[in-house]
Design an enzyme around this catalytic site. Sequence first.
Site, mmCIF file in Angstrom:
data_model
loop_
_atom_site.group_PDB
_atom_site.id
_atom_site.type_symbol
_atom_site.label_atom_id
_atom_site.label_comp_id
_atom_site.label_asym_id
_atom_site.label_seq_id
_atom_site.Cartn_x
_atom_site.Cartn_y
_atom_site.Cartn_z
ATOM 1 N N SER A 45 3.057 3.364 6.817
ATOM 2 C CA SER A 45 3.359 1.930 6.803
ATOM 3 C C SER A 45 4.330 1.458 7.880
ATOM 4 O O SER A 45 4.649 0.273 7.948
ATOM 5 C CB SER A 45 3.913 1.536 5.428
ATOM 6 O OG SER A 45 5.135 2.199 5.167
ATOM 7 N N LYS A 102 10.198 -3.065 -0.697
ATOM 8 C CA LYS A 102 10.641 -3.141 0.700
ATOM 9 C C LYS A 102 11.313 -4.484 0.993
ATOM 10 O O LYS A 102 12.252 -4.550 1.794
ATOM 11 C CB LYS A 102 9.455 -2.906 1.635
ATOM 12 C CG LYS A 102 8.905 -1.490 1.522
ATOM 13 C CD LYS A 102 7.777 -1.224 2.491
ATOM 14 C CE LYS A 102 7.310 0.225 2.366
ATOM 15 N NZ LYS A 102 6.274 0.556 3.364
#
Length: 349
Positions: free
Chosen positions: A236, A281
């Site tokens: 990611s 996140k």
Amino acid sequence: MTKVRQLLSRYWGILVVVLVVLALFLVPLPYYIEGPGSADNLKTFVTVKRHPDHHRGKFMLTSVAEAPATPILWLYAQLNPHYDVVSAQDMTGGQDDATYNRVQKFYMRSAINEAIATAYSAAHKAYHKTYQGIYVLTVQPNSKFKHQLKVGDTITKVDGHHFNTASAYQHYIGRQGVGHRVTITYRRNGDTKQATAPLVKLSTHRAGIGIGLTDNIKVTTAIPVKVDPGQIGGPSAGLMFSLQIYQQLTNQNLRHGRKIAGTGTIDQNGQVGEIGGIDKKVIAAKRAGATIFFAPYVKPTKALLAVEEKGQTNYQLAKATAKKYAPNMKVIPVTSFKQAVHYLQTHPN
């Protein structure tokens, strides 16, 4: 004997309490706990020779913290809205910890290679891609190669043929038919090996080796670049690595002193893909003081939302999380590296 009984009677309660506390902290459960990780300054990860980053602000790599569950961690995750409990099977796919970590490190290395290629291409700097083969992510129980192949191997040839994409390998193998014996050449820890076995029927009803796979690509550049992600794994980080490398190559001031976080995979065409744990996140970015967060965007459809994490696309989940917990953070939807760069160039404030 009486004194011993008296001592046991006196300290029995304390012993029980100690054992219970130890169990709460140490007994493993068949789950993992996921929560907000860190939001690290990418300057500390990326080095481009003769192209230092002297501009103010930060591009930040966000991560999800993962830990094997114990009763106390499980209880904490139930009480904290930023934490989730995930089954060990869903987390690792049934792989042991060493194999799972090996795959995550490969995903990171692959993300770094694509990020380098994307940034160098956009900056019009020389680079070269070498297709090394297909990386083995999993070996299915019905594979006839299950005693030879291991996760982490790279298949470089099938029947002596080397192809430049995984789809080309799959096309060749599919034409051979179920039961046809093929010889694969593969590399493990620098050593080249061979194995011969029949192909099996896949869930797609085509013939195959019986593995989960992805491309293994190496990128070399005229201007030396080094990216060291430390212990962080997974695919990611592609978008944010691309932005950091591109800024250093071009010396553009894309950040204008801002703390900019984000996430998303990057493919060979510079397109940004979805990832897992984006809500965590966003929290990590908020704690680190980010004011902008890039989130992968895909068009929400009924079919897509049925399989998305928490029933929302990455952008929807990031937007909802920021609205509730980080209202001063702008969540910017992006579909490509170029779109992210364009936003930064046209929104200096």
